[in-house]
Motif scaffolding. Structure first.
Motif, PDB file in Angstrom:
ATOM      1  N   ILE A 103       2.359  -5.212   9.123  1.00 32.70           N
ATOM      2  CA  ILE A 103       2.052  -5.021   7.709  1.00 32.70           C
ATOM      3  C   ILE A 103       1.238  -3.739   7.598  1.00 32.70           C
ATOM      4  O   ILE A 103       0.599  -3.313   8.570  1.00 32.70           O
ATOM      5  CB  ILE A 103       1.280  -6.223   7.102  1.00 32.70           C
ATOM      6  N   PRO A 104       1.209  -3.119   6.422  1.00 31.53           N
ATOM      7  CA  PRO A 104       0.415  -1.906   6.257  1.00 31.53           C
ATOM      8  C   PRO A 104      -1.067  -2.176   6.549  1.00 31.53           C
ATOM      9  O   PRO A 104      -1.594  -3.242   6.213  1.00 31.53           O
ATOM     10  CB  PRO A 104       0.628  -1.536   4.778  1.00 31.53           C
ATOM     11  N   VAL A 105      -1.722  -1.201   7.145  1.00 31.75           N
ATOM     12  CA  VAL A 105      -3.133  -1.339   7.488  1.00 31.75           C
ATOM     13  C   VAL A 105      -3.975  -1.612   6.242  1.00 31.75           C
ATOM     14  O   VAL A 105      -4.891  -2.436   6.271  1.00 31.75           O
ATOM     15  CB  VAL A 105      -3.643  -0.073   8.219  1.00 31.75           C
ATOM     16  N   SER A 106      -3.630  -0.948   5.136  1.00 35.05           N
ATOM     17  CA  SER A 106      -4.414  -1.154   3.914  1.00 35.05           C
ATOM     18  C   SER A 106      -4.320  -2.612   3.441  1.00 35.05           C
ATOM     19  O   SER A 106      -5.301  -3.188   2.984  1.00 35.05           O
ATOM     20  CB  SER A 106      -3.952  -0.204   2.811  1.00 35.05           C
ATOM     21  N   LEU A 107      -3.143  -3.225   3.573  1.00 34.49           N
ATOM     22  CA  LEU A 107      -2.987  -4.637   3.205  1.00 34.49           C
ATOM     23  C   LEU A 107      -3.777  -5.522   4.153  1.00 34.49           C
ATOM     24  O   LEU A 107      -4.449  -6.469   3.722  1.00 34.49           O
ATOM     25  CB  LEU A 107      -1.503  -5.028   3.198  1.00 34.49           C
TER      26      LEU A 107
END
Length: 81
Positions: free
Chosen positions: A18-22
């Motif tokens: 998953i995206p790091v920001s998520l």
């Protein structure tokens, strides 16, 4: 592809990216809750979503009898039925 474990279904896991920001948003979100990790939270959410989707498929009549039995059994094991 699933990996790990001793060959049984229990304890087998795979990796999902998953995206790091998520990931960081989830980390902040679960602080102070009963969730001990992002993986635990994501697994919980995905089980809920998948169960809802399976229930919807059952209601729509899109599934055959064998698949219907398998879905009902999964939903029972998860405590939805």
């Amino acid at each position: 592809m699933a990996s790990g474990g001793s060959g049984g279904r229990r304890g087998r896991y795979t990796t999902v990216s998953i995206p790091v920001s998520l990931y960081e948003r989830i980390q902040r979100l679960i602080e102070g809750t009963g969730f001990t990790s992002v993986s635990q939270f994501v697994t919980y959410v995905l089980r809920e979503v998948v169960a809802e989707m399976e229930e919807e498929r059952l209601r729509s009549g899109e599934v055959g009898e064998e698949e219907k039995k398998a879905i009902l059994e999964r939903l029972r094991r998860l405590g939805y039925l």
